[in-house]
Design a protein around this motif. Structure first.
Motif, PDB file in Angstrom:
ATOM      1  N   GLN A  60      33.805 108.962 -14.206  1.00  0.00           N
ATOM      2  CA  GLN A  60      33.128 110.121 -13.201  1.00  0.00           C
ATOM      3  C   GLN A  60      33.878 109.620 -11.945  1.00  0.00           C
ATOM      4  OE1 GLN A  60      31.584 112.851 -13.921  1.00  0.00           O
ATOM      5  NE2 GLN A  60      31.659 112.321 -16.067  1.00  0.00           N
ATOM      6  N   PRO A  61      34.030 110.490 -10.962  1.00  0.00           N
ATOM      7  CA  PRO A  61      34.423 110.388  -9.752  1.00  0.00           C
ATOM      8  C   PRO A  61      33.529 109.609  -8.900  1.00  0.00           C
ATOM      9  CG  PRO A  61      34.811 112.705 -10.188  1.00  0.00           C
ATOM     10  CD  PRO A  61      34.239 112.030 -11.331  1.00  0.00           C
TER      11      PRO A  61
ATOM     12  N   ASP B 164      32.234 109.966  -5.871  1.00  0.00           N
ATOM     13  CA  ASP B 164      31.452 110.982  -5.130  1.00  0.00           C
ATOM     14  C   ASP B 164      30.370 111.431  -6.043  1.00  0.00           C
ATOM     15  OD1 ASP B 164      33.376 112.613  -6.440  1.00  0.00           O
ATOM     16  OD2 ASP B 164      32.495 114.336  -4.995  1.00  0.00           O
TER      17      ASP B 164
END
Length: 122
Positions: free
Chosen positions: A73-74, A76
């Motif tokens: 996942q990114p 952020d």
């Protein structure tokens, strides 16, 4: 449906469900356990203790996964999951020390809302 049939169905559903679906189902299970604890009307019951422990374990897993270096996942998104996890874990720990049913509602709502989002429901 018999218990063995229900168990077999649950096993098949789990093996064919996507990770998002499993996470959503588990969040709903945690929300339902917390709601059932409120409905028991005894904040010191074993049911309340078990509901809080289940929620705590679930969110500990989410936090651990969000902090994992090789999480795809990114950053952020991982940070947002970690922030929510820390909030839920701190609230759950506070409720384990002093269970007050009126403070369960935010945890139930967080679990249900995130489950809905994972399931693609508004």
């Amino acid at each position: 449906m018999s218990n063995s049939a229900a168990s077999a169905y649950a096993r098949v559903a789990t093996t064919t469900a996507s990770p998002r679906d499993i996470e959503a189902q588990t969040l709903l299970k945690a929300a339902n356990k917390l709601q059932d604890a409120i409905n028991s009307a005894d904040p010191l019951s074993e049911q309340t203790t078990q509901a809080l422990m289940f929620n705590r374990k679930l969110w500990t897993i989410f936090l651990s996964e969000a902090m994992r270096d090789n999480n795809p996942q990114p950053l952020d998104v991982r940070q947002k999951i970690a922030n929510i996890s820390v909030f839920v874990l701190s609230q759950t720990a506070a409720l384990q020390m002093s269970p007050q049913f009126d403070h369960f509602r935010p945890l139930i709502e967080i679990n249900r809302n995130i489950a809905a989002g994972l399931s693609g429901r508004p």
